[in-house]
Enzyme design. Structure first.
Site, short mmCIF file in Angstrom:
data_model
loop_
_atom_site.label_atom_id
_atom_site.label_comp_id
_atom_site.label_asym_id
_atom_site.label_seq_id
_atom_site.Cartn_x
_atom_site.Cartn_y
_atom_site.Cartn_z
N ALA A 184 8.82 57.86 155.74
CA ALA A 184 9.08 58.55 157.00
C ALA A 184 9.38 57.52 158.08
O ALA A 184 8.98 56.35 157.96
CB ALA A 184 7.87 59.38 157.41
N LYS A 185 10.05 57.97 159.12
CA LYS A 185 10.41 57.03 160.19
C LYS A 185 9.16 56.50 160.91
O LYS A 185 9.17 55.43 161.46
CB LYS A 185 11.31 57.72 161.20
#
Ligand code: GLU
Length: 278
Positions: free
Chosen positions: A250-251
């Site tokens: 995930a970012k």
């Protein structure tokens, strides 16, 4: 046939190994053809210029080259408006005044709401409002989103819609998987689904490569292409890069961002090897 592919990141965080894989995948499928980058920045609350700069820096570090100018979605709201006008003329859009909270309450009341890939489907509260009420609420300045009346829209299309994934074969489109999706948000005159379909056509994309988390979205995109009379590309939904626990990157997960890895001494070659092997 030489392909036109694209890598379409949102400048809402640092790129990570999953993005590197997606970008390299798109580049590889465009050998002999054209490789484009598109910045998906219509979410003005989350997109930031520093992330945009970092995208170019990271991709160049990876050894990628791309065509310029790069299409930035926020520069093209006119194109999305034109598509909305076409859909409006077909009578397949309706204004939705619901707040997130009202939708949740309605879903809770209904009990067993049908589920889509992103959670429970919109219960259709605003679909049947009468024209008078709509006009009155709009005139009063109430904010509204535009939703697709998916049943009506699918009814306008003759025959079955199909689409092809290069890795998985031919799918019969199930355009209603997301229910009556939002095509223009209250705060933005577009949405991911609308913008991606319009842009892929305007940019002449022949092969849409993206993560398999977006495979379900293609059912809806195929319907939008049919309604808007757009050319139909092929798709290649690729695997997602996961961490050692099998969880998708995930970012938020800064430790695996390309810039952190670079700072920790990784070379672009090592990134290519790692994503190629996983
Ligand atoms: N912008 C999307 C993302 O960051 C990709 C959209 C697409 O490839 O269709 O996941």
């Amino acid at each position: 046939m030489p392909e036109v592919t694209r890598f379409a990141p949102s400048p809402t965080g640092w790129l990570h190994l999953g993005h590197a894989y997606a970008a390299l995948f798109a580049r590889e499928k465009a050998v002999g053809g054209r490789f484009l980058i598109r910045l998906e920045d219509i979410d003005g609350t989350r997109a930031r210029p520093e992330y945009e700069g970092a995208i170019f820096e990271d991709l160049a570090w990876l050894g990628l080259e791309w065509e310029v100018p790069v299409r930035r979605q926020s520069d093209h709201f006119e194109d999305y408006r034109a598509a909305l006008a076409k859909l409006e003329a077909l009578g397949v859009l309706y204004p939705c005044f619901c707040t997130r909270r009202e939708i949740q309450e309605e879903i809770a009341r209904a009990g067993n709401a049908p589920q889509g890939p992103d959670g429970p489907l919109y219960p259709g509260t605003c679909r049947n409002r009468d024209a008078g009420e709509r006009a009155q609420r709009m005139a009063a300045g109430e904010q509204y989103a535009l939703r697709l009346d998916v049943a009506k829209a699918a009814g306008l299309v003759k025959g079955d819609l199909e689409w092809t994934d290069r890795g998985r074969g031919v799918f019969k489109a199930r355009p209603d998987v997301f229910g009556d999706v939002v095509l223009a948000r209250k705060d933005t005159p577009a949405s991911y689904h609308l913008a991606v379909v319009v842009d892929d056509a305007l940019q002449g994309i022949t092969l849409v490569t993206r993560g398999e988390d977006l495979l379900e979205a293609t059912h809806l995109h195929r319907l939008l292409q049919a309604l808007l009379g757009l050319p139909v590309p092929e798709w290649w939904h690729h695997r997602l890069i996961t961490d050692e626990n099998g969880k998708r990157l995930a970012k938020r997960d800064d430790a695996r961002s390309l810039r952190s890895l670079r700072a920790a001494g990784w070379t672009a070659e090592r990134v290519r090897e790692v994503v190629g092997k996983e």
